[in-house]
Design a protein around this motif. Structure first.
Motif, PDB file in Angstrom:
ATOM      1  N   UNK A 210       0.834  -1.209   0.000  1.00 59.10           N
ATOM      2  CA  UNK A 210       0.000   0.000   0.000  1.00 59.10           C
ATOM      3  C   UNK A 210       0.866   1.256   0.000  1.00 59.10           C
ATOM      4  N   UNK A 211       0.401   2.241  -0.774  1.00 61.91           N
ATOM      5  CA  UNK A 211       1.040   3.565  -0.821  1.00 61.91           C
ATOM      6  C   UNK A 211      -0.088   4.582  -0.661  1.00 61.91           C
ATOM      7  N   UNK A 212       0.176   5.674   0.038  1.00 62.12           N
ATOM      8  CA  UNK A 212      -0.874   6.695   0.232  1.00 62.12           C
ATOM      9  C   UNK A 212      -0.931   7.622  -0.980  1.00 62.12           C
ATOM     10  N   UNK A 213      -1.427   7.096  -2.103  1.00 59.61           N
ATOM     11  CA  UNK A 213      -1.571   7.947  -3.294  1.00 59.61           C
ATOM     12  C   UNK A 213      -2.582   9.055  -3.038  1.00 59.61           C
ATOM     13  N   UNK A 214      -2.445  10.149  -3.748  1.00 65.78           N
ATOM     14  CA  UNK A 214      -3.535  11.133  -3.749  1.00 65.78           C
ATOM     15  C   UNK A 214      -4.692  10.519  -4.548  1.00 65.78           C
ATOM     16  N   UNK A 215      -5.901  10.980  -4.243  1.00 65.27           N
ATOM     17  CA  UNK A 215      -7.072  10.441  -4.942  1.00 65.27           C
ATOM     18  C   UNK A 215      -6.925  10.674  -6.441  1.00 65.27           C
ATOM     19  N   UNK A 216      -6.385  11.819  -6.816  1.00 67.73           N
ATOM     20  CA  UNK A 216      -6.230  12.167  -8.230  1.00 67.73           C
ATOM     21  C   UNK A 216      -5.298  11.170  -8.924  1.00 67.73           C
ATOM     22  N   UNK A 217      -4.147  10.893  -8.291  1.00 74.03           N
ATOM     23  CA  UNK A 217      -3.178   9.978  -8.901  1.00 74.03           C
ATOM     24  C   UNK A 217      -3.781   8.575  -9.050  1.00 74.03           C
ATOM     25  N   UNK A 218      -4.417   8.101  -7.960  1.00 74.72           N
ATOM     26  CA  UNK A 218      -4.961   6.738  -7.976  1.00 74.72           C
ATOM     27  C   UNK A 218      -6.000   6.596  -9.084  1.00 74.72           C
ATOM     28  N   UNK A 219      -6.858   7.606  -9.171  1.00 72.87           N
ATOM     29  CA  UNK A 219      -7.932   7.558 -10.157  1.00 72.87           C
ATOM     30  C   UNK A 219      -7.368   7.559 -11.577  1.00 72.87           C
ATOM     31  N   UNK A 220      -6.353   8.337 -11.769  1.00 77.09           N
ATOM     32  CA  UNK A 220      -5.819   8.538 -13.112  1.00 77.09           C
ATOM     33  C   UNK A 220      -4.889   7.404 -13.563  1.00 77.09           C
ATOM     34  N   UNK A 221      -4.124   6.827 -12.615  1.00 82.02           N
ATOM     35  CA  UNK A 221      -3.048   5.927 -13.040  1.00 82.02           C
ATOM     36  C   UNK A 221      -3.185   4.476 -12.588  1.00 82.02           C
ATOM     37  N   UNK A 222      -4.206   4.150 -11.795  1.00 83.18           N
ATOM     38  CA  UNK A 222      -4.345   2.747 -11.361  1.00 83.18           C
ATOM     39  C   UNK A 222      -4.413   1.850 -12.588  1.00 83.18           C
TER      40      UNK A 222
END
Ligand SMILES: Cc1cc2nc3c(=O)[nH]c(=O)nc-3n(C[C@H](O)[C@H](O)[C@H](O)COP(=O)(O)OP(=O)(O)OC[C@H]3O[C@@H](n4cnc5c(N)ncnc54)[C@H](O)[C@@H]3O)c2cc1C
Length: 420
Positions: A210-222
């Motif tokens: 687990x990494x504490x991604x920002x919501x923006x990053x997770x949404x865009x790059x998952x």
């Protein structure tokens, strides 16, 4: 090398052997016990055997690895001596020969990994089960083992009804704790603990983090792969290990082959310190000074994204990682940009749950077993496969050790002369 499976059975060896668990370790135990002259019954609680083996086939079925034996055995880390003893009887070459005996030719991929020619598990498993049945091995499906009764008989449950099976010789090959939906739900842990067997806790191995991604990053790059990339990991003694490869960004963190290669070390560091940091080189092969000079070129009216793409080849998920690491102000500093691209820090919070891991570490401790893999505290009961306390990276090392331990345990059970 002497092969236990080829030895003539000793006195009493013709009695029945119950193998519980029809994964690669259990099936191999059944095969070698049968070859040594025993009557063999295989029990599994699912409707068919080898479910996890079949899923491994979806990834091409990496059966084993072609590297030299010394390098191969080193993959088992602290357990190299113990696993090395299993491999002395059944190594990567023997495994390829065994597959050939089932009509399955193998090939060495560019990475040195060994696969069946058709990259599938199903034909191999089908042929193997057919051969086992033809040799007289009996299969009992939908039978869940729930322990022993007071008289020492094995208890199996099917549809709420219990049957008892007397067996002096038993091979437990119940798997680890990963992907329980494929059968290995680790319910055996409490059964063996109740009998005083020393166990190391089951923990994820070859797992994501687990990494504490920002919501923006997770949404865009998952779901996006990061490649090529060099991952650097520093151990407790300050020794850095670097490896190039690729991984995948997930909604929660990272996973994939490069991460799995470091997973034991990362998991243990998190257990010791609460979290751990890795460093990523997003531009492998590029020199920091040159990169700094390229990024210091005038940008004009171009956006930073366009500038990074042109002068560093950084875009998409790699650009996203950079934006996660540096705030707007620091993104303007070419030297800092270059340094971060070459060594981007990423904090890993925790391993993903064991249910999602490719394999597990922990299980029956080696000091609870004798060299024939018999439980010292329960004579006549042998163990094999992932339920024993060893781990290895992906690369075919998992299956090879499961096969080798099954081979040893099955033959040893067949040749066991009893407690008296
Ligand atoms: C997605 C995935 C891909 C993989 N790919 C590879 C690969 O390419 N190469 C590689 O080397 N390894 C790979 N592995 C790992 C490898 O599949 C395992 O290490 C291996 O299957 C373990 O074998 P085993 O016989 O010890 O246990 P398992 O294969 O887990 O078999 C255990 C059996 O015991 C049965 N069982 C458990 N409890 C009971 C009970 N109480 N009563 C009755 N039956 C019970 C289960 O139903 C199961 O059939 C992969 C794993 C996963 C999850």
């Amino acid at each position: 090398m002497p092969d236990h499976a080829a030895r003539a059975p000793q006195a009493g060896a013709s009695s029945r052997i119950v193998v519980i668990g029809g994964g690669p370790a259990g099936l191999m135990a059944a095969e070698s016990a049968r070859a040594a002259g025993a009557e063999v019954d295989v029990y599994d609680w699912l409707g068919s055997v080898g479910r996890k083996f079949l899923i491994a086939g979806k990834g091409g079925l990496n059966l084993t690895h072609s590297e030299d034996p010394a390098a191969f055995v080193a993959r088992y880390g602290e357990r190299r001596a113990e696993v090395g003893r299993w491999l002395a009887h059944f190594d990567a070459a023997a495994l390829r020969e065994w597959a050939r005996g089932l009509g399955v030719e193998t090939f060495v991929g560019t990475s040195g990994r060994v696969f069946p020619l058709d990259l599938k598990a199903a034909p191999l498993l089908r042929g193997w089960v057919k051969r086992l049945r033809a040799s007289g091995v009996k299969f009992h499906m939908h039978q869940r083992w729930v322990g022993w009764n007071d008289a020492g008989a094995l208890r199996f449950v099917q549809d709420g009804a219990e049957q008892r099976v007397d067996a002096e010789r038993v091979v437990l090959a119940l798997g680890g704790g990963s992907w329980p939906v494929l059968g290995s739900d680790a319910a055996w842990v409490s059964l063996l603990r109740a009998r005083g067997v020393a166990l190391a806790p089951l923990v994820p191995s070859n797992c994501g983090f687990d990494v504490a991604w920002s919501a923006h990053f997770a949404q865009r790059h998952a779901g996006h792969p990061v490649k090529p990339v060099v991952l650097e990991c520093v151990d407790a003694h300050g020794h850095a290990t670097r490896r190039q490869g690729e991984f995948v960004v997930t909604a929660n963190g990272i996973e994939g082959s490069l991460v799995y290669a470091f997973s034991a070390q990362l998991r243990d560091a998190i257990a010791a310190h609460g979290s751990t940091q890795i460093r990523l080189d997003l531009v492998p092969g590029r020199d920091t000074r040159r990169l700094t000079a390229d990024l210091a070129r005038p940008r004009g009216s171009r956006s930073l994204s366009e500038h990074l793409r042109r002068h560093a080849g950084i875009e998409g998920v790699k650009a996203g990682l950079l934006y996660e690491a540096l705030d707007r102000e620091r993104l303007q500093d070419p030297a800092l940009l270059a340094a971060t691209l070459k060594s981007l820090p990423l904090t890993l919070l925790r391993p993903r749950p064991i249910e999602e891991a490719v394999s597990s570490a922990g299980g029956v401790r080696f000091d609870a077993l004798d060299e024939q893999l018999m439980l010292k505290s329960i004579p006549g009961v042998f163990c094999a496969g992932e339920m024993i306390d060893w781990e290895a990276p992906t690369g075919g090392y998992l299956l090879t050790a499961c096969f080798a331990s099954g081979r040893l345990a099955g033959a040893a059970a067949a040749n066991w002369r009893g407690g008296g």
